[in-house]
Write a protein that holds these residues in place. Structure first.
Motif, mmCIF file in Angstrom:
data_model
loop_
_atom_site.group_PDB
_atom_site.id
_atom_site.type_symbol
_atom_site.label_atom_id
_atom_site.label_comp_id
_atom_site.label_asym_id
_atom_site.label_seq_id
_atom_site.Cartn_x
_atom_site.Cartn_y
_atom_site.Cartn_z
ATOM 1 N N HIS A 13 0.810 -1.219 0.000
ATOM 2 C CA HIS A 13 0.000 0.000 0.000
ATOM 3 C C HIS A 13 0.846 1.273 0.000
ATOM 4 C CE1 HIS A 13 -3.229 -2.638 2.036
ATOM 5 N NE2 HIS A 13 -3.430 -2.609 0.727
ATOM 6 N N LYS A 15 2.489 2.866 -2.309
ATOM 7 C CA LYS A 15 2.214 3.804 -3.408
ATOM 8 C C LYS A 15 0.971 4.636 -3.112
ATOM 9 C CE LYS A 15 4.586 1.324 -7.043
ATOM 10 N NZ LYS A 15 4.534 0.709 -8.361
ATOM 11 N N GLN A 16 -0.054 4.008 -2.542
ATOM 12 C CA GLN A 16 -1.267 4.742 -2.161
ATOM 13 C C GLN A 16 -0.952 5.728 -1.042
ATOM 14 O OE1 GLN A 16 -3.332 0.970 -1.552
ATOM 15 N NE2 GLN A 16 -5.042 1.841 -2.723
ATOM 16 N N VAL A 19 0.680 8.899 -2.454
ATOM 17 C CA VAL A 19 -0.287 9.820 -3.062
ATOM 18 C C VAL A 19 -0.970 10.644 -1.967
ATOM 19 C CG1 VAL A 19 -2.473 9.964 -4.324
ATOM 20 C CG2 VAL A 19 -0.666 8.426 -5.121
#
Length: 56
Positions: A13, A15-16, A19
């Motif tokens: 997770h 990469k999420q 963001v």
């Protein structure tokens, strides 16, 4: 904010998280607090837990 420790239940997770981090902290990495991201077994179905150190 000086630093943030981020505990993820699944490092897939990240990469999420990155963001959401940019939306929260901003795009300019020169102004970011120090950050550490580690995988951890979290209780209660949590996906993320953060410990922030700030000074005023």
């Amino acid at each position: 904010m000086l630093s943030v420790q981020v505990f993820l239940s699944d490092l897939q997770h990240k990469k999420q998280l990155d963001v959401a981090w940019r939306e929260w902290i901003g795009e300019d990495s020169a102004t970011w607090p120090q950050r550490a991201v580690v995988g951890a077994q979290l209780d209660g179905g949590l996906l993320v837990e953060m410990v922030a150190l700030a000074f005023r």
